[in-house]
Design a protein around this motif. Structure first.
Motif, PDB file in Angstrom:
ATOM      1  N   VAL A 113     -20.637  38.863   5.399  1.00 41.75           N
ATOM      2  CA  VAL A 113     -20.016  40.159   5.110  1.00 41.75           C
ATOM      3  C   VAL A 113     -20.908  40.885   4.121  1.00 41.75           C
ATOM      4  O   VAL A 113     -21.146  40.395   3.008  1.00 41.75           O
ATOM      5  N   ARG A 114     -21.427  42.055   4.519  1.00 42.96           N
ATOM      6  CA  ARG A 114     -22.319  42.781   3.605  1.00 42.96           C
ATOM      7  C   ARG A 114     -21.480  43.553   2.594  1.00 42.96           C
ATOM      8  O   ARG A 114     -20.482  44.207   2.945  1.00 42.96           O
ATOM      9  N   ILE A 115     -21.907  43.464   1.336  1.00 47.93           N
ATOM     10  CA  ILE A 115     -21.191  44.109   0.235  1.00 47.93           C
ATOM     11  C   ILE A 115     -22.222  44.912  -0.541  1.00 47.93           C
ATOM     12  O   ILE A 115     -22.805  44.440  -1.525  1.00 47.93           O
ATOM     13  N   GLN A 130     -25.391  39.194  -3.061  1.00 43.89           N
ATOM     14  CA  GLN A 130     -24.130  39.906  -3.279  1.00 43.89           C
ATOM     15  C   GLN A 130     -23.216  39.903  -2.054  1.00 43.89           C
ATOM     16  O   GLN A 130     -22.207  40.602  -2.044  1.00 43.89           O
ATOM     17  N   ASN A 131     -23.546  39.133  -1.031  1.00 47.75           N
ATOM     18  CA  ASN A 131     -22.675  39.017   0.131  1.00 47.75           C
ATOM     19  C   ASN A 131     -21.671  37.889  -0.057  1.00 47.75           C
ATOM     20  O   ASN A 131     -21.777  37.083  -0.982  1.00 47.75           O
ATOM     21  N   ILE A 132     -20.727  37.817   0.874  1.00 43.58           N
ATOM     22  CA  ILE A 132     -19.858  36.656   1.014  1.00 43.58           C
ATOM     23  C   ILE A 132     -20.049  36.118   2.417  1.00 43.58           C
ATOM     24  O   ILE A 132     -20.107  36.882   3.387  1.00 43.58           O
ATOM     25  N   GLN A 133     -20.163  34.797   2.525  1.00 45.96           N
ATOM     26  CA  GLN A 133     -20.580  34.170   3.772  1.00 45.96           C
ATOM     27  C   GLN A 133     -19.527  33.159   4.225  1.00 45.96           C
ATOM     28  O   GLN A 133     -19.144  32.265   3.484  1.00 45.96           O
ATOM     29  N   TYR A 134     -19.075  33.339   5.469  1.00 43.49           N
ATOM     30  CA  TYR A 134     -18.124  32.416   6.086  1.00 43.49           C
ATOM     31  C   TYR A 134     -18.857  31.382   6.941  1.00 43.49           C
ATOM     32  O   TYR A 134     -19.976  31.607   7.411  1.00 43.49           O
ATOM     33  N   HIS A 135     -18.153  30.289   7.226  1.00 44.61           N
ATOM     34  CA  HIS A 135     -18.599  29.314   8.220  1.00 44.61           C
ATOM     35  C   HIS A 135     -17.425  28.974   9.143  1.00 44.61           C
ATOM     36  O   HIS A 135     -16.301  29.397   8.906  1.00 44.61           O
ATOM     37  N   TRP A 136     -17.729  28.245  10.212  1.00 49.43           N
ATOM     38  CA  TRP A 136     -16.728  27.796  11.189  1.00 49.43           C
ATOM     39  C   TRP A 136     -16.068  28.949  11.954  1.00 49.43           C
ATOM     40  O   TRP A 136     -14.940  28.829  12.426  1.00 49.43           O
ATOM     41  N   PRO A 143     -32.428  46.780   7.941  1.00 48.50           N
ATOM     42  CA  PRO A 143     -32.223  46.970   6.504  1.00 48.50           C
ATOM     43  C   PRO A 143     -30.982  46.198   6.060  1.00 48.50           C
ATOM     44  O   PRO A 143     -29.849  46.575   6.370  1.00 48.50           O
ATOM     45  N   ARG A 144     -31.207  45.108   5.359  1.00 43.25           N
ATOM     46  CA  ARG A 144     -30.101  44.237   4.928  1.00 43.25           C
ATOM     47  C   ARG A 144     -29.290  44.902   3.808  1.00 43.25           C
ATOM     48  O   ARG A 144     -29.572  46.027   3.399  1.00 43.25           O
ATOM     49  N   VAL A 145     -28.324  44.159   3.281  1.00 46.79           N
ATOM     50  CA  VAL A 145     -27.462  44.671   2.217  1.00 46.79           C
ATOM     51  C   VAL A 145     -28.298  45.273   1.092  1.00 46.79           C
ATOM     52  O   VAL A 145     -29.371  44.769   0.754  1.00 46.79           O
ATOM     53  N   ILE A 146     -27.812  46.362   0.522  1.00 47.32           N
ATOM     54  CA  ILE A 146     -28.498  47.041  -0.572  1.00 47.32           C
ATOM     55  C   ILE A 146     -27.972  46.478  -1.888  1.00 47.32           C
ATOM     56  O   ILE A 146     -26.799  46.660  -2.229  1.00 47.32           O
ATOM     57  N   LEU A 147     -28.832  45.781  -2.607  1.00 46.69           N
ATOM     58  CA  LEU A 147     -28.420  45.235  -3.895  1.00 46.69           C
ATOM     59  C   LEU A 147     -28.248  46.366  -4.902  1.00 46.69           C
ATOM     60  O   LEU A 147     -29.006  47.331  -4.924  1.00 46.69           O
TER      61      LEU A 147
END
Length: 574
Positions: A118-120, A151-157, A185-189
């Motif tokens: 999830v990009r934040i 700064q992202n949150i990452q899920y699994h399963w 262009p990935r998440v902007i820190l």
């Protein structure tokens, strides 16, 4: 000869098209795969996949075909390529040891579950957003929800059947997985204290929002040579690891024009690390999106697409140098000169993570806290959102150090919030070991990993807290499961690169190559590798205790670990 693709119809595309036409006349078509130089063939597998279909188009197939027909219906080029454009990677099949990582085919490593990122952007979350992230974790991700160092949150399963519903819930609260992965262009820190810190030079939030709204999800930049990482911060703490991003805007005060940003390009780690370089240009806040588009346009048009190992912007910057890069940016993309400007000041402290209790500009407070190595779960995230709401806050932030902040807390409610967080084992005054230790995903889920990292990092923290209870120096310990440096091993005080090593019995076991004395901010540089210095995972607590004890005994007054490690003998570091 294969036909050349159309270049984007933009000023950058026009410049590249002209250069391409000139080089076609000269009869050169191979080169480094640079579109602007007329080098469109041959294509490697990744470039062919992107040419066949833009990664952004995969969403329709996920929603209409794959989520209904199941994992076995997914086209291979989508599964291991285009699905990354929406933050999805297959995770590692359980039971495959690290010695087999490099020898198995992709389909042998793939599990039928996904990691979802999830990009934040800017690390900014509302209470409602965090609550939804936590609920999705519990319902669809077996409780997983790791905080990343971007700064992202990452899920699994994650099951493919559940992806459309997850998207629906995220998008209902203004979140997305779009271009969280892939050649995009990935998440902007962004600084987690943007707009609230008492010492802030300039707030870059509006620039982050404009870049996101104008360009994320646009096909103008959805086919890059490889990923493109951005950082924007006006904090004097230099709190977004600007030195290791493809582009970074760093807050500075110009002696004539006032607050703005110093422009850096070409940073990145992995197996060929390079620190970003200054272009010597001062950029006002309202021009940041335009300059960002110019730099990413250069990467799209001149980036090295032939060999994927050289497809990051850092290689182009290293070959061109900052003077040529700035000139091309000005002449062909911006069509104007940039203003010369000053370099940022060195930060006054080593910790840049905003942990602890701090006063805001408006006399309220923000509270930064640490889990263990970013490992958290959905139920805890939901409780954090509830705690924030109960204490009058609607704003939270993630950091580039796998930490979190709650903003906007009245002074009278700080003590209660701290107690609530610490009841969840989220430390507001953590030990240096909990504060300074990061770990990547590791072999538990990552198909590239060779060793376990998250549990190893958590147990190392506990061991060091027990063995060295009085140690109080800032120290970073970064643990990576493979050579790719997602956990930034080269710029840690103690960087640990996962690999198989030989133990005392001659057996191949999980272990680490050791990097010592890397740093960002204060005298940024890469750690040194002592010849033959490797430790098994079982030996890791003993080794770290030993080297930190020697540091305490041998350091001069005020000397940081990185400075001591640079001058220490190989024997002292072993």
């Amino acid at each position: 000869m294969a036909s050349t693709p159309d270049l984007p119809q933009t000023p950058a595309g026009d410049a590249a098209a002209g250069a391409a036409a000139s080089h076609r006349k000269a009869g050169r078509h191979r080169g480094e795969g640079q579109w602007a130089m007329g080098h469109f063939t041959p294509l490697n597998g990744n470039e062919q996949t992107k040419k066949d279909d833009d990664g952004l188009n995969v969403r329709t197939r996920i929603e209409t075909i794959y989520s209904k027909a199941g994992f076995q219906s997914i086209d291979g080029a989508d599964l291991r390529g285009r699905m990354r454009w929406y933050g999805l990677y297959t995770q590692r099949r359980p039971g495959i040891d690290g010695g087999r990582t490099a020898i198995l085919e992709p389909e042998e490593l793939d599990d039928e579950f996904f990691m979802m990122r999830v990009r934040i952007d800017g690390g900014r979350l509302t209470v409602a957003q965090l609550r939804v992230i936590g609920e999705i974790s519990q319902e669809f991700a077996r409780g997983t929800a790791d905080l990343t160092d971007r700064q992202n949150i990452q899920y699994h399963w994650i099951r493919i059947e559940d992806v459309p519903e997850i998207w629906r819930r995220l998008e209902a609260v203004g979140l997305s997985t779009m271009e969280a992965c892939g050649d995009t262009p990935r998440v902007i820190l962004g600084s987690p204290v943007a707009g609230i810190a008492e010492d802030e030079i300039i707030d870059g939030t509006t620039a982050i929002d404009e870049i996101h709204d104008r360009y994320i999800g646009s096909k103008e930049f959805s086919n890059l040579p490889r990923k493109f990482k951005t950082a924007v911060s006006g904090s004097p703490l230099l709190d977004v690891a600007h030195e290791i991003n493809d582009i970074a805007f760093v807050g500075v005060r110009h002696p004539e024009h006032g607050p703005g940003f110093d422009l850096w390009v070409g940073g990145g780690l992995s197996t060929n690390p390079k620190l970003g370089v200054r272009l010597g240009a001062w950029v006002p806040l309202d021009e940041v999106p335009e300059v960002w588009a110019g730099v990413i346009g250069i990467f799209r048009d001149y980036g090295y697409r032939r060999l994927r190992a050289r497809a990051r912007l850092k290689f182009l910057v290293a070959d061109w140098g900052p003077e040529k890069f700035r000139q091309v940016l000005q002449d062909d993309y911006l069509k104007r000169e940039l203003t010369d400007g000053p370099a940022p000041d060195q930060p006054v402290q080593q910790w840049r993570d905003h942990i602890g209790v701090h006063r805001q500009q408006d006399d309220r407070f923000y509270v930064g806290f640490a889990s263990r190595v970013g490992r958290i779960d959905g139920a805890t995230l939901t409780k954090i959102s509830e705690l924030a709401a109960e204490h009058g806050s609607d704003r939270l932030r993630t950091t580039v150090d796998q930490k979190m902040l709650v903003l906007d807390v009245e002074e009278s409610r700080v003590e209660s919030l701290v107690a609530g967080l610490e009841s969840l084992d989220l430390q507001v005054t953590p030990s240096p070991f909990r504060r300074g230790t990061m770990a990547c995903t590791g072999i538990e889920f990552c198909k590239l990993a060779i060793v376990e990292t998250k549990a190893r990092g958590a147990s190392l923290i506990d061991e060091l807290e027990r063995r060295l209870p009085d140690f109080d120096e800032p120290v970073t310990i970064n643990i990576n499961g493979c050579p790719n440096s997602c956990a930034r091993i080269q710029v840690a005080d103690i960087g640990l690169k996962g690999q198989l090593v030989t133990d005392a019995d001659g057996e191949q076991v999980e272990g680490f190559q050791v990097h010592l004395g890397g740093s960002l901010g204060l005298e940024a540089g890469f750690g040194r590798k002592v010849r033959g210095l490797k430790v098994t995972s079982a030996e890791l607590p003993d080794y770290v205790e030993r080297v930190l004890t020697r540091f305490q005994a041998g350091r001069t007054d005020g000397e940081r670990f990185a400075q001591w490690a640079a001058r220490a003998s190989a024997e002292e570091l072993s």
